[in-house]
Design a protein around this motif. Structure first.
Motif, PDB file in Angstrom:
ATOM      1  N   LEU A  45      -9.099   4.390   4.175  1.00 20.10           N
ATOM      2  CA  LEU A  45      -8.252   3.550   4.907  1.00 20.10           C
ATOM      3  C   LEU A  45      -9.300   2.397   5.393  1.00 20.10           C
ATOM      4  CD1 LEU A  45      -5.712   2.887   6.736  1.00 20.10           C
ATOM      5  CD2 LEU A  45      -6.704   4.260   8.575  1.00 20.10           C
ATOM      6  N   VAL A  93       0.342  -4.509   5.457  1.00 18.78           N
ATOM      7  CA  VAL A  93       1.354  -3.937   6.365  1.00 18.78           C
ATOM      8  C   VAL A  93       1.637  -5.069   7.025  1.00 18.78           C
ATOM      9  CG1 VAL A  93       2.055  -2.269   7.569  1.00 18.78           C
ATOM     10  CG2 VAL A  93       0.830  -1.604   5.656  1.00 18.78           C
ATOM     11  N   SER A 123       4.556   2.721   3.892  1.00 17.82           N
ATOM     12  CA  SER A 123       3.872   2.968   4.951  1.00 17.82           C
ATOM     13  C   SER A 123       2.515   2.562   4.968  1.00 17.82           C
ATOM     14  CB  SER A 123       3.883   4.574   5.209  1.00 17.82           C
ATOM     15  OG  SER A 123       3.181   5.351   4.071  1.00 17.82           O
ATOM     16  N   LEU A 124       1.615   2.801   5.905  1.00 16.92           N
ATOM     17  CA  LEU A 124       0.278   2.550   6.136  1.00 16.92           C
ATOM     18  C   LEU A 124      -0.576   3.405   5.038  1.00 16.92           C
ATOM     19  CD1 LEU A 124      -2.204   0.716   7.036  1.00 16.92           C
ATOM     20  CD2 LEU A 124      -2.358   2.684   9.024  1.00 16.92           C
ATOM     21  N   ALA A 179      -5.786  -2.869   4.460  1.00 18.13           N
ATOM     22  CA  ALA A 179      -4.479  -2.217   4.324  1.00 18.13           C
ATOM     23  C   ALA A 179      -3.664  -2.618   5.723  1.00 18.13           C
ATOM     24  CB  ALA A 179      -4.756  -0.494   4.191  1.00 18.13           C
ATOM     25  N   TYR A 180      -4.482  -2.701   6.585  1.00 21.38           N
ATOM     26  CA  TYR A 180      -3.651  -3.182   7.946  1.00 21.38           C
ATOM     27  C   TYR A 180      -2.882  -4.526   7.626  1.00 21.38           C
ATOM     28  CZ  TYR A 180      -5.374   0.782  10.495  1.00 21.38           C
ATOM     29  OH  TYR A 180      -5.729   2.297  10.789  1.00 21.38           O
ATOM     30  N   SER A 236      -2.314   2.162   1.602  1.00 17.03           N
ATOM     31  CA  SER A 236      -3.769   2.292   1.371  1.00 17.03           C
ATOM     32  C   SER A 236      -3.807   2.891   0.109  1.00 17.03           C
ATOM     33  CB  SER A 236      -4.213   3.263   2.478  1.00 17.03           C
ATOM     34  OG  SER A 236      -5.678   3.646   2.366  1.00 17.03           O
ATOM     35  N   ARG A 281      -8.123   3.070  13.185  1.00 22.40           N
ATOM     36  CA  ARG A 281      -8.618   3.427  11.810  1.00 22.40           C
ATOM     37  C   ARG A 281      -9.759   4.390  12.127  1.00 22.40           C
ATOM     38  NH1 ARG A 281     -13.208   1.334   9.428  1.00 22.40           N
ATOM     39  NH2 ARG A 281     -13.491   1.598   7.079  1.00 22.40           N
ATOM     40  N   VAL A 287      -6.691  -1.967  16.192  1.00 26.13           N
ATOM     41  CA  VAL A 287      -6.776  -1.612  14.617  1.00 26.13           C
ATOM     42  C   VAL A 287      -7.935  -0.726  14.579  1.00 26.13           C
ATOM     43  CG1 VAL A 287      -6.755  -2.482  12.415  1.00 26.13           C
ATOM     44  CG2 VAL A 287      -5.062  -3.651  13.933  1.00 26.13           C
TER      45      VAL A 287
END
Length: 305
Positions: A217, A225, A277-278, A221-222, A282, A203, A199
């Motif tokens: 980002l 998701v 989506s990512l 946010a990860y 975000s 990033r 991850v």
């Protein structure tokens, strides 16, 4: 002359109490040894009590939803070669059962307990699509719950959440968990280590591209998701406990705790996070956090999580 045999609630390893879900047969009906007579539920399993002998079910001693214990006498079977007496009640029962229309959720070869019938009817299910795990493939309440927990596509016109009625087992588990929380068990905190190197590399490789699009980002946010994807695969986790059942939420809305310094904490909600989506996650996340810290959140922003 006929003899009688007691139908006894069998002993279990944990000698736990149980709840009667429903009888498969009525008083006056002929039964064969080992035929399922009734279904009961403990706090761990749902099981069928079989006939200890062939004969006629002459007496039912416990009603639906009644609490019973190992060794409890549930009913009486009259053995012998005599035919059961034809009473007005039996005639009425026979006539009624012959005139009740068979719905698409039931076939002549499918014997369902009262609880399973109710769950099937309330959820408008086709029993032919449900795989039974009981004796001779009989469908149990647990089978219906498992079927209902499978994600299904819903029409946008109908919308709404799914609803699974509570079984006696689930109610008992709930009672035990509350007792454990409030009365019996000590509480601990578990900490797990996780390898975040993939991850972090992703990033580092993409954060400048996100910045060019006006986004930032963050690690959160990860997590957002990943949580949404996990809830998609395990819909029973995305649910709400209610008095009569569990409501499976159609939408995956995730609250994000946001610190406000000395003013405390607030939890804005990212709506339908599974559809983002990512990059979208975000942008949505950063917008809500910024609005929270500037006291610009609306009522809608903090509801539905």
């Amino acid at each position: 002359m006929s003899n009688t045999v007691d139908i006894i609630m069998p002993e279990s390893e944990e000698a736990t109490d149980a709840t009667v879900i429903g009888w498969f047969v009525s008083e006056g009906q002929a039964v064969e040894e080992h035929d399922p007579l009734l279904e009961v539920s403990t706090d761990k399993v749902t099981l069928e009590v079989a006939a200890p002998a062939s004969g006629t079910l002459s007496k039912i001693l416990v009603a639906d939803n009644e609490r019973i214990h190992p060794g409890h006498i549930l009913g009486i079977i009259s053995t012998g070669n005599h035919e059961p007496e034809s009473t007005p009640e039996a005639k009425q029962s026979t006539h009624a059962s012959a005139t009740v229309p068979v719905s698409k959720t039931e076939t002549g070869s499918t014997r369902l307990s009262p609880l399973v019938k109710r769950m099937v009817a309330e959820n408008n299910l086709d029993v032919k699509k449900i795989k039974g795990s009981g004796r001779d493939g009989r469908i149990t309440a647990k089978d219906v719950e498992a079927f209902l927990s499978i994600p299904r596509q819903s029409s946008p016109a109908t919308g709404g959440d799914d609803f699974i009625p509570h079984t006696p087992m689930r109610r008992k588990i709930s009672d035990h968990m509350v007792d454990s929380l409030l009365k019996t068990s000590p509480h601990v905190t578990s900490v797990f280590d996780m390898d975040m190197s993939t991850v972090i590399r992703h990033r580092q490789a993409n954060r400048y591209a996100f910045q060019k699009r006006g986004g930032r980002l963050t690690i959160t946010a990860y997590f957002l998701v990943a949580t949404a994807r996990a809830l998609q695969k395990n819909p029973i986790v995305n649910s709400q406990w209610e008095e009569d059942g569990i409501r499976l939420m159609r939408d995956i809305n995730i609250g994000i705790a946001t610190a406000l310094g000395s003013d405390g904490l607030i939890v804005p909600v990212v709506k339908r996070a599974d559809r983002l989506s990512l990059m979208e996650a975000s942008e949505t996340l950063n917008g809500l956090v910024e609005a929270a810290r500037q006291n610009r959140l609306t009522r809608e922003d903090v509801q539905g999580g």
